[in-house]
Structures are given as C-alpha cells and as structure tokens.
Enzyme design. Structure first.
Site, PDB file in Angstrom:
ATOM      1  N   ALA A 204       7.114 -10.005   2.905  1.00 22.40           N
ATOM      2  CA  ALA A 204       6.391  -9.554   1.832  1.00 22.40           C
ATOM      3  C   ALA A 204       6.477  -7.805   1.803  1.00 22.40           C
ATOM      4  O   ALA A 204       6.229  -7.298   3.072  1.00 22.40           O
ATOM      5  CB  ALA A 204       5.055  -9.883   1.845  1.00 22.40           C
ATOM      6  N   CYS A 205       6.777  -7.224   0.705  1.00 23.74           N
ATOM      7  CA  CYS A 205       6.741  -5.874   0.477  1.00 23.74           C
ATOM      8  C   CYS A 205       5.699  -5.887  -0.844  1.00 23.74           C
ATOM      9  O   CYS A 205       4.855  -6.615  -1.000  1.00 23.74           O
ATOM     10  CB  CYS A 205       7.820  -5.086   0.097  1.00 23.74           C
ATOM     11  N   TRP A 206       5.769  -4.565  -1.354  1.00 19.03           N
ATOM     12  CA  TRP A 206       4.648  -4.602  -2.558  1.00 19.03           C
ATOM     13  C   TRP A 206       4.781  -5.542  -3.588  1.00 19.03           C
ATOM     14  O   TRP A 206       3.942  -6.499  -3.989  1.00 19.03           O
ATOM     15  CB  TRP A 206       4.892  -3.024  -2.993  1.00 19.03           C
TER      16      TRP A 206
ATOM     17  N   SER B 290      11.830  -6.289   0.534  1.00 18.27           N
ATOM     18  CA  SER B 290      11.805  -7.635   0.925  1.00 18.27           C
ATOM     19  C   SER B 290      13.507  -8.024   1.207  1.00 18.27           C
ATOM     20  O   SER B 290      13.787  -8.908   2.265  1.00 18.27           O
ATOM     21  CB  SER B 290      11.183  -8.513   0.137  1.00 18.27           C
TER      22      SER B 290
ATOM     23  N   TYR C 215       2.996  -8.605  -1.775  1.00 20.74           N
ATOM     24  CA  TYR C 215       1.674  -8.590  -1.686  1.00 20.74           C
ATOM     25  C   TYR C 215       0.881  -8.677  -2.815  1.00 20.74           C
ATOM     26  O   TYR C 215      -0.105  -9.250  -2.712  1.00 20.74           O
ATOM     27  CB  TYR C 215       1.474  -6.980  -0.879  1.00 20.74           C
TER      28      TYR C 215
END
Length: 362
Positions: free
Chosen positions: A103-105, A111, A130
């Site tokens: 997971a990234c933002w 990702s 996220y």
C-alpha cells in the site's frame, strides 16, 4: 527504480484485507509511504518500509510537477540506487512472514514500482492504497456498532475500571476494548503515559478491532470524548453516552493505593521520582482555577515533602495528595457526568462481582 512505470500487478480490495467478523486481518500490509505520511496515520498490521524517504519524495514530487512522470521516475532511480537493494530485501522479509499486500497513499505508482522490484511471486497491491483502507475502516464503524450490544464500565477514578476491562479480554462472545490503552493515556489531567499515536492511527485501530471481531457484546470504559490529545469518533462516543452502565465500586483506601501505584510508584521507578512528582505538581497547578490557590499549594507541599523525605514509595505518605484530589476534583466531576447523562445502571459492585456478571452477558 525502473526507468518507466511497470505494468500493473494483481490487486486486492480493502474489504479483502479487513474482512468483517474474520477475527484477524487477511494480509500484513507493506506500507511503502514516506515516514512523514506514516506519522500522520498508520494501519493495524502494517510495516513501514518506504520506497522514498521524505527528502527523496520531496525532490521527486517537485520533478513530477515541473517535468512529468518520466523525469520524476528517473530522478527516483538516481536518488535510491544505493539504498534500494536494502529496501527491497526488507520488503521481502515482510512478505516471507505470511500473506502480504502493498500500500502507498492511493495504491498507484509507488505500489506498482514496489511490485516490480519484488518480482515473482507477485505481491498484490491494495486498490486505492492507504486512503481506501482507512475509508473502509472508518466507514465500517457505525455498522460494527449496530451489530453488537454495548456496555460501559463506569465508576469513580481509581476504582480499577481498566483492570476490569483487561480481565475480560478473551472472554467468549465479548470484545473488551481498552480505549485508554490504545490512546496511551489514562484520560485525566494526570494521565500522560508518553507519546500518543496520531489521531488517524487511533481511529484506524479502533475501527479495525470492531470490524474484525465477531463478538456480539462490546465492553468499554466510561470515557469523555477526549483522551489526552485524541478524540473518540462521534460514531462511537454518541452510543457510549446512552449505553447501560456497569458501575464499579471500591473503598477510598483501595482507590488511593491504586492511584499511588499507577501514577506515582510505577512511573517514578521507571523515570525517577523527582521527574514524576514535578510533573504531578505541574498538573496540579493547571487545576488552580478549579481547586483554589490554597489547596494547590497544600498539594504541592505534600509532593515536595515526599521528595525531601524519600517517602514517595509509601501510599500513606501520598494519601494527603491523592485523597483531596479525589474528593474535591475527580468525584464531583464524575457525579456531574452521571447526573447529566442519566444512563441506566444495570449492575454495581466490586471487580469480581462485575466481572462475573459481565461474562454471563456475552
């Protein structure tokens, strides 16, 4: 970092990570956001190993705005060329411990790049990252509360409400949630326990526990909306103000001993008596308007005497500090709260009596 964006790899939804009533989450979360992003909020079951550190992310972001994605990715390659093998190995270590997702933002380029570096077998990324995981958790809170009964453990300060909650953990059909423990604060003017989590982290943890646990009875301690610097979500706090109450009672002597142990003895052993008693004196001075200058000076004198005589280990020596605070500050506040909310008290008594009664309700 690859010179061009990789092909997108497999995806999982936030609902697949945190499944309602599953007992535990389905995946560990490999969080590749930067440390500054994580400081604003993290997720239960996540491990942060950033693809870009804060300064790297700042510079890549500037390049992206000024020159586009290709230039930004190429700059990322340059900035991380030496560090990336170590970061990838740490990602692999997370993934070796069991099913994992990335997971990234927003679940986008960072990702996808992490997926590319990890190679085969392909590790899924979370659709929406996220942001989507948090939205799923926070959005589930009201539904999680509707599917279970709520019981609030009330009682005056020092009766041992947190200890009662802890004794109920793991009971069949019951989720006993220590909100003060999650907030790392005892919820009073003297309740500081150290650094508190970020507000988003606190909210995510509460929502995840409620979503994952299949128990039909939720037991929480009676709390105000604010616990230290953190606030309970309205979706949880509002039902707490009207829920039935199990009222814990204890004699004043027991309350004094418990408060001495929790707020004086244990912290003083860990951090030094002069530091802890000075902090208590500072906390008392912030109550001057409510207690009056004469009582504040009296209480601070008791603390000073305990330091000078090295008697801080003895609860009897601190009783002239603790008991007046209970009688003049905490007990009136609690009575006022009880009168204002007018909640139904369904049972009252000592710790063992209440614990036995609550277990029979699950």
């Amino acid at each position: 970092m690859p010179a061009r964006p990789p092909l997108a790899g497999p995806l999982v939804s936030p609902e697949e990570v945190y499944r309602e009533g599953a007992g535990e989450q389905s995946y560990a979360i490999l969080d590749v956001r930067s440390p500054a992003e994580v400081a604003r909020g993290t997720l239960p079951g996540s491990v942060n190993v950033p693809i870009l550190e804060d300064e790297e992310r700042r510079r890549v972001g500037i390049a992206y705005k000024e020159s586009g994605q290709r230039v930004a990715v190429e700059l990322g390659v340059e900035l991380t060329s030496e560090a990336m093998p170590g970061r990838v190995e740490r990602w692999r270590a997370v993934c070796r411990n069991g099913p994992a997702v990335i997971a990234c933002w927003r679940g986008g380029l960072r990702s996808e790049l992490a997926q590319s570096y990890l190679g085969e077998p392909r590790v899924p990324r979370v659709a929406g990252g996220y942001k989507a995981l948090r939205a799923h958790l926070v959005g589930s809170l009201e539904r999680s509360l509707r599917r279970r009964r709520l019981l609030v453990v009330g009682g005056m300060t020092g009766t041992g409400k947190t200890e009662l909650i802890e004794s109920l953990r793991g009971a069949d059909g019951m989720l006993a949630l220590d909100l003060e423990g999650l907030a790392n604060h005892r919820g009073s003017a003297f309740g500081h326990l150290g650094a508190q989590p970020a507000q988003q982290t606190f909210e995510n943890e509460i929502a995840a526990r409620l979503l994952l646990d299949p128990a039909r009875l939720l037991v929480v301690e009676d709390e105000s909306r604010r616990i230290g610097a953190l606030q309970l979500q309205e979706a949880l706090f509002a039902p707490m103000t009207s829920a039935p109450v199990a009222l814990l009672e204890a004699p004043i002597e027991e309350r004094v001993r418990r408060i001495h142990r929790q707020y004086v003895l244990e912290p003083a052993i860990a951090r030094g008596p002069e530091v802890v008693l000075r902090e208590l004196a500072d906390s008392v001075s912030r109550l001057r308007r409510r207690l009056g200058g004469g009582l504040v000076e009296q209480l601070q004198g008791v603390l000073a005497g305990a330091i000078a005589s090295d008697s801080w280990r003895d609860s009897a020596a601190l009783e002239p500090f603790i008991a007046p605070l209970l009688h003049e500050y905490y007990d009136p506040l609690y009575r006022k709260s009880v009168e204002r909310l007018r909640r139904e008290v369904v049972v009252r008594g000592g710790r063992e009596e209440l614990a036995s009664w609550i277990r029979r309700q699950s």
